[in-house]
Write an enzyme that holds these catalytic residues in place. Structure first.
Site, short mmCIF file in Angstrom:
data_model
loop_
_atom_site.label_atom_id
_atom_site.label_comp_id
_atom_site.label_asym_id
_atom_site.label_seq_id
_atom_site.Cartn_x
_atom_site.Cartn_y
_atom_site.Cartn_z
N ILE A 99 0.79 -1.11 -0.09
CA ILE A 99 -0.19 -0.07 -0.06
C ILE A 99 0.87 1.35 0.09
O ILE A 99 1.70 1.26 0.70
CB ILE A 99 -0.92 -0.01 1.38
CG1 ILE A 99 -1.68 1.21 1.11
CG2 ILE A 99 -0.41 -0.29 2.47
CD1 ILE A 99 -2.94 1.50 2.28
N SER A 100 0.53 2.08 -0.96
CA SER A 100 1.31 3.38 -0.90
C SER A 100 2.76 3.28 -1.13
O SER A 100 3.16 2.65 -2.22
CB SER A 100 0.91 4.14 0.35
OG SER A 100 1.38 5.49 0.03
N TRP A 101 3.65 3.74 -0.27
CA TRP A 101 4.87 3.46 -0.34
C TRP A 101 5.38 2.00 -0.46
O TRP A 101 6.24 1.55 -1.23
CB TRP A 101 5.92 4.12 0.83
CG TRP A 101 7.10 4.06 0.87
CD1 TRP A 101 8.15 5.03 0.23
CD2 TRP A 101 7.94 3.24 1.43
NE1 TRP A 101 9.49 4.70 0.56
CE2 TRP A 101 9.30 3.41 1.08
CE3 TRP A 101 7.96 1.73 2.02
CZ2 TRP A 101 10.57 2.58 1.49
CZ3 TRP A 101 9.04 0.80 2.28
CH2 TRP A 101 10.24 1.33 2.05
N GLY A 103 3.62 0.02 -1.85
CA GLY A 103 3.43 -0.61 -3.19
C GLY A 103 4.45 -0.44 -4.21
O GLY A 103 4.71 -1.49 -5.12
N THR A 125 -1.29 2.96 -4.91
CA THR A 125 0.15 3.20 -4.97
C THR A 125 0.23 3.65 -6.69
O THR A 125 -0.67 3.76 -7.39
CB THR A 125 0.78 1.89 -4.65
OG1 THR A 125 2.22 2.36 -4.82
CG2 THR A 125 0.67 0.89 -5.63
#
Length: 274
Positions: A99-101, A103, A125
């Site tokens: 998730i996000s970073w 990802g 992401t």
């Protein structure tokens, strides 16, 4: 019976790494968290995920219960560290969710370990430095980990930074970021920022052959939705699901997204819809 998470500390390259393992049946799902967040933040998602699926979570070096590394790292070296963590636990083949970073780390791990990573889930992401960026006023709030330390500040910026459900319930930001997460050290947060600097997955996305589920929110100020559509076009075996929420939808819509993830990881399971 509700599965129990076992938290342990591993010694990787001479440094302590905090790892949580939920026992289950079959192939584990590894969770890679966002910047500044430790493994506890995704607890609402884990609670909603099929209890039969084993789950592995870890704190990135310098975050939560993991020691600061001796030297700065990149996504490539962090993917190697994750591989070492899995070796120590005794896991060979895994599914990976980022998730996000996280990802970015998940994409890097998938391309470095094509035989070890079976399926990939990418949530909120993008492709790193070469992407459609957030607005400057949003990016400016990502420079420091203040939102993990200051409850009032977390609530004040929730709508602008995370969007979705937090626009109407900004107080949820305090609960999610403060109550369920340890304080994010400044140096550890800075190392995560440095680790992603200059990195992009655009050149190698077509090389990721694993089946991939992309989850993206319609109101995500940090990662505009168009980035998910770009990734979907470049990943040869991807499925895109767009949900009506923001950057933290994996947590705020865990009751909807966790079953979707479980159905993707185990195609024989009953699907929750399209």
């Amino acid at each position: 019976m509700t599965p129990v998470d076992t938290v342990r500390e591993l010694r990787i390259n001479g440094r302590r790494v905090r790892v949580s393992v939920r026992a289950g049946e079959g192939r584990p799902l590894v969770l890679c968290n966002g910047i500044g967040a430790n493994l506890d933040l995704l607890q609402p998602f884990v609670d909603e995920l099929d209890p039969a699926i084993p789950v592995i979570r870890f704190d990135v070096p310098g975050i939560g219960g993991s020691e600061l590394p001796r030297l700065p790292y990149t996504f490539a070296t962090m993917a190697c560290l994750l591989g070492t963590v899995l070796d120590d636990i005794g896991c060979r083949e895994v599914d990976v969710l980022g998730i996000s970073w996280g990802g970015g780390l998940a994409q890097q791990f998938a391309v470095q370990n094509p035989r070890r990573c079976r399926r990939l889930v990418l949530v909120a992401t993008a492709t790193g430095m070469v992407m459609v960026p957030a607005r400057p006023r949003v990016l400016s709030k990502m420079i420091t980990p203040r939102r993990y330390r200051d409850p009032a500040y977390a609530a004040a910026i929730a709508a602008q930074l995370y969007g979705g459900r937090l626009r109407d319930e900004p107080e949820l930001a305090t609960e999610l970021l403060i109550r369920h997460a340890r304080m994010a050290p400044g140096r550890g947060y800075a190392l995560q920022l440095i680790g992603g600097a200059g990195w992009t997955s655009l050149p190698f996305l077509p090389l990721i052959r694993q089946p991939t589920l992309i989850l993206a929110g319609t109101d995500d100020p940090i990662i505009p939705l168009v980035n998910a559509r770009i990734m979907h076009r470049l990943l040869p075996h991807s499925t895109l699901h767009v949900y009506p929420d923001g950057h933290l939808g994996l947590i705020t819509r865990a009751d909807d997204l966790a079953p979707r993830v479980a159905a993707f990881l185990r195609p024989s399971a009953v699907s929750t819809g399209g």
